[in-house]
Design a protein around this motif. Structure first.
Motif, PDB file in Angstrom:
ATOM      1  N   VAL A 142       0.816  -1.202   0.000  1.00 45.40           N
ATOM      2  CA  VAL A 142       0.000   0.000   0.000  1.00 45.40           C
ATOM      3  C   VAL A 142       0.846   1.246   0.000  1.00 45.40           C
ATOM      4  O   VAL A 142       0.542   2.235  -0.647  1.00 45.40           O
ATOM      5  N   ARG A 143       1.917   1.179   0.757  1.00 45.32           N
ATOM      6  CA  ARG A 143       2.742   2.374   0.892  1.00 45.32           C
ATOM      7  C   ARG A 143       3.938   2.194  -0.018  1.00 45.32           C
ATOM      8  O   ARG A 143       4.954   1.692   0.412  1.00 45.32           O
ATOM      9  N   PRO A 144       3.772   2.552  -1.293  1.00 40.86           N
ATOM     10  CA  PRO A 144       4.864   2.324  -2.239  1.00 40.86           C
ATOM     11  C   PRO A 144       6.129   2.890  -1.627  1.00 40.86           C
ATOM     12  O   PRO A 144       6.301   4.087  -1.555  1.00 40.86           O
ATOM     13  N   VAL A 146       0.373   3.538  16.601  1.00 42.41           N
ATOM     14  CA  VAL A 146       1.469   4.416  17.004  1.00 42.41           C
ATOM     15  C   VAL A 146       2.758   3.883  16.399  1.00 42.41           C
ATOM     16  O   VAL A 146       3.007   2.682  16.417  1.00 42.41           O
ATOM     17  N   TYR A 147       3.544   4.780  15.803  1.00 46.21           N
ATOM     18  CA  TYR A 147       4.861   4.394  15.283  1.00 46.21           C
ATOM     19  C   TYR A 147       5.939   4.923  16.186  1.00 46.21           C
ATOM     20  O   TYR A 147       5.809   6.002  16.749  1.00 46.21           O
ATOM     21  N   GLY A 148       7.019   4.187  16.317  1.00 45.11           N
ATOM     22  CA  GLY A 148       8.177   4.652  17.071  1.00 45.11           C
ATOM     23  C   GLY A 148       7.997   4.422  18.557  1.00 45.11           C
ATOM     24  O   GLY A 148       6.872   4.333  19.059  1.00 45.11           O
ATOM     25  N   ARG A 185       7.037   9.126  19.581  1.00 46.94           N
ATOM     26  CA  ARG A 185       5.825   8.408  19.190  1.00 46.94           C
ATOM     27  C   ARG A 185       5.002   9.221  18.210  1.00 46.94           C
ATOM     28  O   ARG A 185       4.652  10.364  18.474  1.00 46.94           O
ATOM     29  N   THR A 186       4.777   8.606  17.011  1.00 48.20           N
ATOM     30  CA  THR A 186       3.934   9.273  16.019  1.00 48.20           C
ATOM     31  C   THR A 186       2.580   8.579  16.023  1.00 48.20           C
ATOM     32  O   THR A 186       2.521   7.365  15.826  1.00 48.20           O
ATOM     33  N   TYR A 187       1.546   9.330  16.258  1.00 41.76           N
ATOM     34  CA  TYR A 187       0.203   8.753  16.193  1.00 41.76           C
ATOM     35  C   TYR A 187      -0.270   8.792  14.751  1.00 41.76           C
ATOM     36  O   TYR A 187      -0.731   9.810  14.277  1.00 41.76           O
ATOM     37  N   ALA A 188      -0.129   7.672  14.033  1.00 44.01           N
ATOM     38  CA  ALA A 188      -0.634   7.605  12.670  1.00 44.01           C
ATOM     39  C   ALA A 188      -2.156   7.582  12.694  1.00 44.01           C
ATOM     40  O   ALA A 188      -2.814   8.123  11.820  1.00 44.01           O
ATOM     41  N   LEU A 189      -2.694   6.961  13.726  1.00 42.58           N
ATOM     42  CA  LEU A 189      -4.150   6.972  13.920  1.00 42.58           C
ATOM     43  C   LEU A 189      -4.406   7.056  15.424  1.00 42.58           C
ATOM     44  O   LEU A 189      -3.949   6.202  16.177  1.00 42.58           O
ATOM     45  N   GLY A 204      -9.321  13.089   3.577  1.00 44.22           N
ATOM     46  CA  GLY A 204      -8.389  13.722   4.500  1.00 44.22           C
ATOM     47  C   GLY A 204      -7.123  14.122   3.782  1.00 44.22           C
ATOM     48  O   GLY A 204      -6.780  13.543   2.753  1.00 44.22           O
ATOM     49  N   PRO A 205      -6.440  15.121   4.317  1.00 41.02           N
ATOM     50  CA  PRO A 205      -5.196  15.563   3.673  1.00 41.02           C
ATOM     51  C   PRO A 205      -4.106  14.509   3.829  1.00 41.02           C
ATOM     52  O   PRO A 205      -4.240  13.564   4.601  1.00 41.02           O
ATOM     53  N   SER A 206      -3.067  14.737   3.103  1.00 35.59           N
ATOM     54  CA  SER A 206      -1.947  13.795   3.125  1.00 35.59           C
ATOM     55  C   SER A 206      -1.398  13.654   4.543  1.00 35.59           C
ATOM     56  O   SER A 206      -1.255  14.650   5.258  1.00 35.59           O
ATOM     57  N   GLY A 207      -1.145  12.462   4.960  1.00 34.33           N
ATOM     58  CA  GLY A 207      -0.580  12.219   6.282  1.00 34.33           C
ATOM     59  C   GLY A 207      -1.619  12.176   7.381  1.00 34.33           C
ATOM     60  O   GLY A 207      -1.267  12.081   8.554  1.00 34.33           O
ATOM     61  N   SER A 208      -2.889  12.184   7.037  1.00 36.51           N
ATOM     62  CA  SER A 208      -3.926  12.245   8.073  1.00 36.51           C
ATOM     63  C   SER A 208      -4.278  10.869   8.631  1.00 36.51           C
ATOM     64  O   SER A 208      -5.066  10.778   9.563  1.00 36.51           O
ATOM     65  N   GLY A 209      -3.748   9.789   8.025  1.00 38.71           N
ATOM     66  CA  GLY A 209      -3.998   8.466   8.596  1.00 38.71           C
ATOM     67  C   GLY A 209      -4.957   7.610   7.798  1.00 38.71           C
ATOM     68  O   GLY A 209      -5.397   6.565   8.273  1.00 38.71           O
ATOM     69  N   LYS A 210      -5.250   7.996   6.562  1.00 38.87           N
ATOM     70  CA  LYS A 210      -6.233   7.262   5.754  1.00 38.87           C
ATOM     71  C   LYS A 210      -5.742   5.839   5.460  1.00 38.87           C
ATOM     72  O   LYS A 210      -6.466   4.857   5.667  1.00 38.87           O
ATOM     73  N   THR A 211      -4.516   5.770   4.974  1.00 36.66           N
ATOM     74  CA  THR A 211      -3.972   4.451   4.631  1.00 36.66           C
ATOM     75  C   THR A 211      -3.857   3.580   5.878  1.00 36.66           C
ATOM     76  O   THR A 211      -4.134   2.382   5.846  1.00 36.66           O
ATOM     77  N   THR A 212      -3.481   4.228   6.987  1.00 36.77           N
ATOM     78  CA  THR A 212      -3.338   3.484   8.237  1.00 36.77           C
ATOM     79  C   THR A 212      -4.662   2.843   8.621  1.00 36.77           C
ATOM     80  O   THR A 212      -4.715   1.659   8.988  1.00 36.77           O
ATOM     81  N   LEU A 213      -5.739   3.608   8.525  1.00 37.39           N
ATOM     82  CA  LEU A 213      -7.062   3.097   8.866  1.00 37.39           C
ATOM     83  C   LEU A 213      -7.417   1.894   7.974  1.00 37.39           C
ATOM     84  O   LEU A 213      -7.883   0.853   8.443  1.00 37.39           O
ATOM     85  N   ASP A 247      -7.269   2.195  -1.977  1.00 40.36           N
ATOM     86  CA  ASP A 247      -6.451   3.324  -1.524  1.00 40.36           C
ATOM     87  C   ASP A 247      -6.107   4.175  -2.733  1.00 40.36           C
ATOM     88  O   ASP A 247      -5.301   3.770  -3.579  1.00 40.36           O
ATOM     89  N   GLU A 248      -6.697   5.354  -2.790  1.00 40.37           N
ATOM     90  CA  GLU A 248      -6.457   6.264  -3.922  1.00 40.37           C
ATOM     91  C   GLU A 248      -6.572   5.526  -5.258  1.00 40.37           C
ATOM     92  O   GLU A 248      -5.643   5.569  -6.066  1.00 40.37           O
ATOM     93  N   PRO A 249      -7.660   4.847  -5.506  1.00 40.40           N
ATOM     94  CA  PRO A 249      -7.728   4.017  -6.721  1.00 40.40           C
ATOM     95  C   PRO A 249      -7.645   4.861  -7.986  1.00 40.40           C
ATOM     96  O   PRO A 249      -7.273   4.344  -9.038  1.00 40.40           O
TER      97      PRO A 249
HETATM   98  N1  LIG Z   1       6.292   3.207   9.179  1.00 41.84           N
HETATM   99  C1  LIG Z   1       6.013   4.439   9.676  1.00 41.84           C
HETATM  100  N2  LIG Z   1       6.800   4.937  10.647  1.00 41.84           N
HETATM  101  C2  LIG Z   1       6.520   6.139  11.195  1.00 41.84           C
HETATM  102  N3  LIG Z   1       5.517   6.900  10.802  1.00 41.84           N
HETATM  103  C3  LIG Z   1       4.682   6.458   9.858  1.00 41.84           C
HETATM  104  C4  LIG Z   1       4.912   5.197   9.231  1.00 41.84           C
HETATM  105  N4  LIG Z   1       3.924   4.998   8.339  1.00 41.84           N
HETATM  106  C5  LIG Z   1       3.145   6.090   8.363  1.00 41.84           C
HETATM  107  N5  LIG Z   1       3.615   6.949   9.275  1.00 41.84           N
HETATM  108  C6  LIG Z   1       3.044   8.234   9.607  1.00 41.84           C
HETATM  109  O1  LIG Z   1       1.700   8.047   9.912  1.00 41.84           O
HETATM  110  C7  LIG Z   1       0.950   9.117   9.463  1.00 41.84           C
HETATM  111  C8  LIG Z   1      -0.240   8.623   8.652  1.00 41.84           C
HETATM  112  O2  LIG Z   1       0.220   7.954   7.500  1.00 41.84           O
HETATM  113  P1  LIG Z   1      -0.770   7.434   6.387  1.00 41.84           P
HETATM  114  O3  LIG Z   1       0.050   6.692   5.395  1.00 41.84           O
HETATM  115  O4  LIG Z   1      -1.853   6.689   7.013  1.00 41.84           O
HETATM  116  O5  LIG Z   1      -1.269   8.784   5.731  1.00 41.84           O
HETATM  117  P2  LIG Z   1      -2.302   9.018   4.532  1.00 41.84           P
HETATM  118  O6  LIG Z   1      -3.438   9.723   5.081  1.00 41.84           O
HETATM  119  O7  LIG Z   1      -2.530   7.734   3.837  1.00 41.84           O
HETATM  120  O8  LIG Z   1      -1.463  10.003   3.596  1.00 41.84           O
HETATM  121  P3  LIG Z   1      -1.390  10.098   2.000  1.00 41.84           P
HETATM  122  O9  LIG Z   1      -2.648  10.756   1.554  1.00 41.84           O
HETATM  123  O10 LIG Z   1      -0.227  10.937   1.766  1.00 41.84           O
HETATM  124  O11 LIG Z   1      -1.234   8.712   1.500  1.00 41.84           O
HETATM  125  C9  LIG Z   1       1.859  10.008   8.628  1.00 41.84           C
HETATM  126  O12 LIG Z   1       2.170  11.137   9.386  1.00 41.84           O
HETATM  127  C10 LIG Z   1       3.062   9.169   8.413  1.00 41.84           C
HETATM  128  O13 LIG Z   1       4.193   9.994   8.435  1.00 41.84           O
END
Ligand SMILES: Nc1ncnc2c1ncn2[C@@H]1O[C@H](COP(=O)(O)OP(=O)(O)OP(=O)(O)O)[C@@H](O)[C@H]1O
Ligand SMILES: [Mg+2]
Lengths: 822, 233
Positions: free
Chosen positions: A428-430, B13-15, B19-23, B40-49, B163-165
């Motif tokens: 998913v995350r290229p 949570v990453y790290g 600690r980065t809260y991805a979601l 949601g904007p880039s980095g907002s956690g969409k892919t994580t969800l 994801d962003e198809p």
């Molecule tokens: N492996 C990782 N280690 C640390 N932080 C991460 C990791 N993967 C994602 N993140 C962080 O988690 C947050 C959410 O990432 P996510 O990929 O879910 O964003 P997104 O909404 O899908 O963004 P985009 O629209 O750019 O794809 C981002 O701030 C990203 O930097």
């Protein structure tokens, strides 16, 4: 479906997969082939020795009667014993065309071996190839090397010069014997040409008749017993041969389960105090040993090269698969996301390496079967092995394939497990290519340098593992090529040392008995064309120290001698002072002697020991001898004023024939030793050795090229996307090529620096492997050889960029940009 | 209304040091058969969800349940089986296997859960009935993405995660792809989650989830979704 994916991927990497296949197949064929050849030849020798009843032990004795032999035969542990006569006599081959290009008759030292009145002996039988066993007392059977060297056929006539007349001997047949499949005169002179030495069988009574005619020659100064066996002459042997029923060699077979050492001691006792001179077990006979070394060389080859090839094959498989896995990370993630179990991903990539391994192994096994049969057939034909046994060895073939599969499996395991461990979220995350830790540490590497240099440097620190692998590949390539080329240099230098520094005469005449040196000198000085002449006393001696013994040939050479010297591998002359001797390196090693140590030297067969001092240790390529001052030697062994060897340096090569003819007419000459024909013989043998080393060199070059091509190509393919993107941005191909070249050049340099000490080590190991008391080689590593090897390696590395760069140049940029997979 | 997806305080949570809260702790309920757009904007956690729901990743805390089954308790193998049987993925960059043809790419997924009989029908349904023999590099981006959808549907998943198809597609291909996703939900009764940063897609959704900085900032129901072909670009 995954199988299809695999097949297509294999199809796309034809070049590299082809390289792996070749390397693996070569490795397996060499293993299967040379090992099968080794086993077949070993079995053939063993079978020939068994069928021809080559005696377990040969005992050289001063004199054994029938009663002595019967006593040995009756010992517990002895199955059978037999006495025989072995005596060296001059033999004239009236010849027209000689193998060495000369013309006219040749006087040769013939080793006459006695046969019973009828049929074969009980031990050491002969394998008659043409004609028959001698049917009368004046008939002889010739050993085939000798017969072929002189183009003699059954029915021809040879002559033995006797005082006042010649005895004519009719050739009854031509034969091979297990003892003389490799014709060695003794440990010092282990590859005499047919121009100087031959083996001849004759009925015991026929030999007696010849010996009787020679025996009246008075043994001078009580030397009678001194010159049996090994070198110089054989006055004593002649005396024994003239005596009906007496033998100077006793052969016996051990009973099953007998203790050889105990039997040897008992036999020595049974033969009487001081009678047994040397007891040689079957596998210690010089000819048998040399042949065995030859065969063992095949076995070593079955070990070393396959290991190298398989290691390189494994390296390439691992590199290929690693790159495939790296490139397919998103795909692997996708497969895992789709729900493909990790086991299947592991299996998928493993089957890639296993498939390649299986194909290579099967190809290699087929090649190996053919190679083994070829090796055995050629060897058996070349060496005229009487009884050849060839076996099909399914076990060996299966283990060859098994080894190939195992190697492929091990090579693929790492990358395949890495693939299976990829988190599915990668789909998913290229992923941006993971930044190596190196780059974060060396963020500023090369700042301010031209772009290609800067990028090249950064690429190196970014992928230290890959850089190390490339440098290691270069180092390994250099080592392979340099080691084999250095062996060639060593052989050349060894031969030069032998003939230009140590044996500097052109012709040597060995006399049956020592003669007053003054008379001898006068006669030789009168020969036109003999520019330099020295007389030497050559004596078979036993060296003893610390309870250990070693038999050797001792040369008493005049002060300031120029024709026969002892030198070391640096070409430095090592001559003895008064009361001292110079011994050969193998003797020094065996007896644990160092310069300054005392050593006891006694004349064989049974002289009194003289305590002498080791003045120096010499190196010789072939054999080894002991050197002493001429006057010293005469004094020590009671041979005042006598010499038994004449060394002659020719005024010009054109005088060779005339001088030869004159020398062999000198009274009492047993044989002539012609350095030119020795060099012919040596050339023949070295031809074989060069062919071996040449094959090794070719293998090394193939291996080195495979390593280099793969490392270079992969380094580019791994970054195909990156490079294509650079092109897309508008960086010209030339600049990309410059960057890659710089990178490879740097790694090449690194590899060469690491490879040099590695090579020196490997050369020393190889020389140690090939040296023995019979043969040793100097360490030679010339700047020229290093330069050529290094240049070759770097050139191949740079040429190897080609296919990868061409692929980058041809890449459809649009396609690369559209698809996510690199 | 039967809840198909349930998140209860799920977070990622990453790290460890930083600690980065991805979601951030998220609680959500999504009924079966809905077309859901996640904005949601880039980095907002969409892919994580999406990854948590699809079983590509595990939550650091909280609970994720699909069809009443908790995912966080499953073993790796069970999670793999869940993905294989229940989930279809469509990625921004298609992620087709380049060395397999379009037909084979779909068949590869179909084999995982059954036979390959339906492959031709699926390719026909995404409008690529004639192009099954082509390799991905011989297809346009939109065509590749339609193959990817056919591949995702080949396993008859109850959950389709995209994801962003349309992220790599032009307007025309994008609409076609959206149409396919829409019919997957409406005609196939599947729950379809579409991640996008294009707010106009909200118009076609049954439900819109808005994310910001790793947290859900709004969930809206849309009682009169537009047809995919009518969505403004
Ligand atoms: N492996 C990782 N280690 C640390 N932080 C991460 C990791 N993967 C994602 N993140 C962080 O988690 C947050 C959410 O990432 P996510 O990929 O879910 O964003 P997104 O909404 O899908 O963004 P985009 O629209 O750019 O794809 C981002 O701030 C990203 O930097
Ligand atoms: Mg995202």
């Amino acid at each position: 479906m995954l199988g299809r994916k695999l097949r297509r991927e294999i199809g796309r990497q034809k070049g590299q997969i082809g390289a792996v296949l070749v390397v693996m197949a070569l490795g397996i064929s060499l293993f299967v082939g040379s090992y099968a050849g080794y086993l077949d030849l070993d079995a053939s020798y063993a079978r020939s020795q068994r069928e021809l009843r080559l005696a377990d032990v040969h005992v050289d004795v001063v004199r054994a009667t029938a009663a002595d032999v019967a006593r040995v035969a009756g010992l517990p542990g002895v199955e059978a014993a037999e006495g025989r006569v072995v005596v060296s006599l001059p033999l004239v081959v009236p010849g027209a065309d000689r193998a060495d290009g000369g013309a006219g008759s040749v006087k040769v030292e013939a080793r006459f071996i006695g046969l019973p009145g009828e049929g074969q002996p009980d031990h050491d039988r002969v394998f008659v190839q043409r004609g028959d066993l001698p049917g009368a007392d004046d008939e002889v059977l010739l050993e085939f090397h000798f017969a072929e060297g002189h183009r003699i056929s059954p029915g021809d006539t040879l002559e033995v010069p006797l005082p006042g007349r010649t005895a004519a001997l009719k050739v009854a047949g031509i034969a091979a014997s297990a003892e003389y499949l490799w014709v060695a005169r003794d440990a010092q002179d282990f590859m005499p040409g047919p121009q100087e030495f031959g083996v001849v069988w004759m009925r015991r009574d026929g030999i007696r008749t010849l010996a009787e005619a020679l025996a009246p020659l008075p043994p001078p100064l009580g030397l009678g017993l001194a010159l049996a066996g090994t070198a110089g002459g054989s006055a004593h042997a002649t005396a024994v041969a003239a005596e009906a029923g007496a033998s100077n060699q006793v052969l016996y077979m051990l009973a099953e389960g007998a203790d050889p050492a105990a039997v040897k001691a008992a036999a020595g006792e049974a033969l009487g105090e001081g009678n047994a001179l040397a007891s040689t077990s079957r596998d210690q006979l010089v000819g048998v040993r040399l042949l065995q070394m030859d065969v063992d060389g095949l076995r070593d080859m079955a070990g070393f090269f396959p290991v190298m090839f398989l290691a390189v094959g494994a390296f390439i498989v691992a590199a290929l698969l690693s790159r495939l896995v790296d490139a397919q990370r998103p795909l692997i993630g996708t497969m895992l996301a789709l729900g493909v179990p990790r086991r299947r991903v592991l299996g998928h990539y493993l089957s890639f390496s296993l498939g390649v391994g299986a194909a290579g192994s099967v190809l290699g096994a087929l090649g190996g079967i053919a190679l083994g049969a070829l090796l055995t057939r050629e060897y058996a034909r070349e060496l005229r092995i009487p009884f050849v046994s060839v076996e099909v060895r399914p076990g060996l073939v299966a283990s060859g394939i098994g080894i190939g599969l195992l190697v492929a499996l091990l090579a693929g395991l790492g990358p395949a497990r890495r693939a299976a461990a990829i988190p599915p979220a990668e789909a998913v995350r290229p992923s941006a290519p993971p930044v190596g830790r190196g780059l974060t540490l060396f963020r500023h590497v090369g700042a301010g340098l031209p772009v290609p240099v800067r990028m090249g440097l950064r690429n190196l620190v970014r992928h230290p593992g890959r850089a190390a692998a490339t440098a290691a590949g270069v180092a390994a390539s250099l080592m392979l090529v340099l080691t084999t080329s250095a062996l060639v240099d060593s052989m050349d230098r060894g031969i030069d040392l032998q003939f230009q520094e140590a044996m500097r005469y052109d012709l040597r005449a060995d006399l049956l008995l020592p003669q007053p040196a003054e008379d001898l000198g006068g006669r030789v000085a009168g020969i036109p064309g003999a520019a330099v002449m020295e007389t030497v006393l050559s004596l078979p001696v036993r060296l003893s120290a610390g309870g250990r013994h070693q038999d050797s040939l001792l040369h008493g050479v005049p002060r300031g001698a120029s024709l026969l010297r002892s030198v070391d591998f640096d070409g430095v002359e090592r001559m003895p002072r008064a009361g001292g001797v110079v011994i050969g390196r193998p003797v020094a090693t065996k007896l644990g002697l160092a310069v300054g140590d005392p050593v006891d030297v006694s004349l064989l067969p049974s002289g009194t020991p003289r305590r002498l001092r080791v003045d120096a240790v010499s190196d010789t390529t072939l054999g080894g001898f002991t050197v002493m001052g001429l006057e010293d030697a005469r004094g020590a062994f009671g041979l005042g004023g006598l010499s038994n060897t004449v060394l002659v340096g020719l005024a010009s090569p054109g005088d060779r024939e005339a001088v030869r003819a004159a020398l062999q007419e000198l009274p009492g000459v047993l044989r002539l030793h012609d350095v030119a024909s020795v060099r012919v013989e040596l050339g023949r043998m070295m031809g074989l050795a060069y062919a071996m080393v040449g094959a090794m060199l070719a293998f090394s070059v193939v291996l080195a090229a495979a390593i280099l091509f793969n490392t270079a190509t992969l380094a580019i393919l791994e970054r195909q996307r990156e490079l294509a993107t650079m092109r897309a941005i508008g960086r010209p191909m030339g600049s990309i090529a410059a960057m890659i070249t710089f990178e490879n050049g740097l790694l090449g340099l690194l590899g060469l620096v690491a490879g040099l000490p590695l090579s020196v080590w490997a050369i020393r190991e190889a020389l140690a492997l090939y040296s023995s008391d019979l043969f040793s080689l100097p360490f030679v590593l010339t700047a020229r050889t290093f330069g050529i090897a290094a240049l070759g390696v770097v050139l191949v590395l740079l040429v190897a960029e080609w296919p990868g760069l061409r692929q980058v140049a041809r890449m459809n940029l649009a396609e690369v940009v559209r698809s996510r997979e690199g | 209304m039967i809840a198909h997806l349930e998140l209860e305080g799920a977070e990622k949570v990453y790290g460890t040091a930083v600690r980065t809260y991805a979601l951030k702790a998220t609680t959500l309920t999504i009924p079966r058969g809905e077309l859901v757009v996640i904005l949601g904007p880039s980095g907002s956690g969409k892919t994580t969800l999406l990854n948590l729901v699809g079983g590509l990743d595990r939550p650091s805390a909280g609970r994720v349940a699909v069809g009443g089954q908790d995912l966080q308790g499953l073993s790796d193998d069970a999670l793999c089986a869940y993905r294989r049987e229940k989930v279809g993925f469509v990625f921004q960059f298609f992620n087709l296997i380049p060395s397999l043809t379009a037909w084979e790419n779909v068949a590869f997924a179909a084999e995982l859960t059954g036979g390959t009989e339906g492959v031709d029908g699926l390719l026909g349904a995404v409008g690529l009935g004639d192009l099954g023999d082509r390799f991905p590099s011989e297809l346009s981006g939109g065509q590749q993405q339609r193959v990817a959808i056919a591949r995702a549907l080949a396993k008859r998943p109850e959950l389709l995660l995209c994801d962003e198809p349309t992220g790599a597609l032009d307007e025309e291909s994008g609409r076609q792809v959206l149409g396919l996703l829409e019919s997957a939900a409406r005609d196939g009764g599947r729950t379809v989650l579409v991640v996008t940063h294009n707010p106009t897609f909200a118009a076609m959704a049954d439900r819109v989830i808005r994310l910001r900085d790793g947290g859900v900032v709004g969930v809206e129901r849309n009682d009169a979704p537009q047809a995919a072909h009518a969505v403004a670009w």
